[in-house]
Write a protein that holds these residues in place. Structure first.
Motif, short mmCIF file in Angstrom:
data_model
loop_
_atom_site.label_atom_id
_atom_site.label_comp_id
_atom_site.label_asym_id
_atom_site.label_seq_id
_atom_site.Cartn_x
_atom_site.Cartn_y
_atom_site.Cartn_z
N CYS A 47 -17.13 3.03 -1.35
CA CYS A 47 -17.24 1.89 -2.25
C CYS A 47 -16.10 1.81 -3.26
N ILE A 48 -15.56 2.95 -3.64
CA ILE A 48 -14.55 2.96 -4.70
C ILE A 48 -13.13 2.83 -4.16
N CYS A 49 -12.89 3.25 -2.91
CA CYS A 49 -11.53 3.21 -2.36
C CYS A 49 -10.94 1.80 -2.32
N PRO A 50 -11.68 0.76 -1.90
CA PRO A 50 -11.09 -0.59 -1.89
C PRO A 50 -10.60 -1.03 -3.27
N SER A 79 -10.55 -12.90 -8.89
CA SER A 79 -9.73 -12.67 -7.70
C SER A 79 -10.06 -11.36 -7.00
N SER A 80 -10.71 -10.43 -7.71
CA SER A 80 -11.06 -9.13 -7.13
C SER A 80 -12.56 -8.99 -6.99
N ALA A 81 -13.23 -10.10 -6.70
CA ALA A 81 -14.69 -10.11 -6.67
C ALA A 81 -15.26 -9.14 -5.64
N ILE A 82 -14.63 -9.07 -4.49
CA ILE A 82 -15.17 -8.26 -3.40
C ILE A 82 -15.11 -6.77 -3.74
N VAL A 83 -13.92 -6.30 -4.19
CA VAL A 83 -13.78 -4.87 -4.46
C VAL A 83 -14.63 -4.46 -5.66
N ILE A 84 -14.75 -5.32 -6.64
CA ILE A 84 -15.59 -5.00 -7.79
C ILE A 84 -17.06 -5.00 -7.38
N PHE A 85 -17.42 -5.91 -6.48
CA PHE A 85 -18.79 -5.95 -5.98
C PHE A 85 -19.14 -4.64 -5.26
N MET A 86 -18.18 -4.05 -4.55
CA MET A 86 -18.42 -2.78 -3.87
C MET A 86 -18.71 -1.67 -4.87
N VAL A 87 -17.99 -1.68 -6.00
CA VAL A 87 -18.25 -0.69 -7.05
C VAL A 87 -19.65 -0.88 -7.62
N TYR A 88 -20.04 -2.12 -7.86
CA TYR A 88 -21.38 -2.42 -8.35
C TYR A 88 -22.45 -1.98 -7.35
#
Length: 341
Positions: free
Chosen positions: A265-268, A285-294
């Motif tokens: 989850c954190i690598c992206p 603009s970074s919604a997807i990678v931040i969503f993975m962290v969440y």
């Protein structure tokens, strides 16, 4: 491009988007128009994940904090991780409000939001390193585990991890802290810009080095775990030392799942920082990678619930309000001494 083409492009842009602050005209940012069904689905998914993250991690915090039987070195590290995940769930509320591409809470709140997000992410990585060290000592040097990994040392390491994360991110975001919103190009934007040197330092110190330590330690843990598993097959199942080894191996496997999910989850998020000379991080603009962290913060308590019987028992007590009883026979709830396994 001719005047007619520019005018046509502006008309098409205005038809497909609208201003965040119409009364500010050219000073306002534009937000893209979204379908009503897509916006509703987006808000519902993010809201559910936010509520689940806050609720589930609050259960972990209450469980470990309340029951003295759960005050072990490993569980204190899980408590630190749960606190980080709990705040991630709260920060998702800001992300939900920014889901349509407009920030309405001002530059100071934007900076606080981004600053806390950086600290929490950094402290989570630090906690994962401590968890890896804890399992390494427990599996590879079990005879000295109780003397090396004490509650006092774990508490000190957790506090130092949070202090380091706060101090490092303060330096990392120093330009943004001096003047909130200085890098915003229009009103309604919420971004922080990290220069190349600071971005490189953040990438190395909060990702490459910690992740390398985590991977190396857990590779060693699983190598030793395999040898222990083979050794246990040649012994009697009733021997106490064998039971202890099984307990440690189970704990290593469970926390290994937590670490692997965390890395996925954190690598992206950190891979985004490798793009460009200056690192520009925008929530929209970074919604997807931040969503993975969440999402990772929501998954951790689910992993505990799946692997840890003590968590399921404590959750049952909390949900049924039996936790409010003045005197409750906790020995019946947690009969084993090694309840963190």
């Amino acid at each position: 491009m001719g005047i007619d083409e520019i005018y046509k492009s502006m008309m098409e842009n205005s038809e497909n988007s609208e201003l965040c602050f119409p009364h500010l005209h050219n000073a306002s940012c534009w937000k893209p128009k979204q379908s009503e069904s897509g916006s509703i689905l987006n808000y519902i998914v993010l809201s559910v994940i936010s509520l689940l993250t806050v609720f589930l991690n609050l259960l972990v915090i209450i469980s470990i904090s309340h029951f003295k039987q759960l005050h072990t070195s490993t569980n204190l590290l899980l408590l630190s991780l749960a606190v980080s995940d709990f705040f991630v769930g709260l920060l998702m509320c800001f992300h939900i409000m920014f889901a349509d591409g407009c920030w309405f809470l001002g530059d100071i709140v934007c900076l606080i939001y981004q600053y806390l997000a950086y600290i929490i992410t950094s402290s989570s990585v630090g906690t994962m390193v401590l968890i890896s060290v804890d399992r390494y000592v427990a599996i590879c040097d079990p005879l000295l585990y109780s003397t090396k990994i004490t509650l006092r040392r774990v508490r000190i390491c957790i506090v130092l991890s949070w202090l380091y994360s706060s101090a490092f991110q303060s330096i990392n975001l120093s330009d943004n802290l001096k003047q909130p919103g200085m890098f915003n190009s229009c009103v309604g934007e919420c971004i922080v810009i990290i220069n190349y040197i600071a971005g490189l330092a953040d990438l190395v110190l909060t990702f490459i080095v910690p992740i390398t330590v985590i991977v190396v330690l857990y590779m060693r843990v699983f190598v030793v775990a395999v040898s222990h598993a083979r050794a246990m097959r040649s012994r009697f199942a009733g021997v106490t030392s064998v039971k202890a080894k099984k307990s440690e191996l189970k704990a290593a496997r469970t926390l290994g799942v937590v670490v692997v999910v965390f890395l996925l989850c954190i690598c992206p998020y950190y891979c985004v920082t490798l793009v460009g000379v200056d690192t520009l991080l925008s929530v929209s603009s970074s919604a997807i990678v931040i969503f993975m962290v969440y999402l990772n913060s929501c998954l951790n308590p689910m992993i505990y619930a799946f692997f840890y019987p003590w968590f399921r028992k404590s959750v049952k007590l909390i949900v049924t309000l039996k936790l409010l009883c003045a005197t409750f026979n906790l020995v019946l709830v947690f009969p084993h001494k090694t309840i963190n396994k």
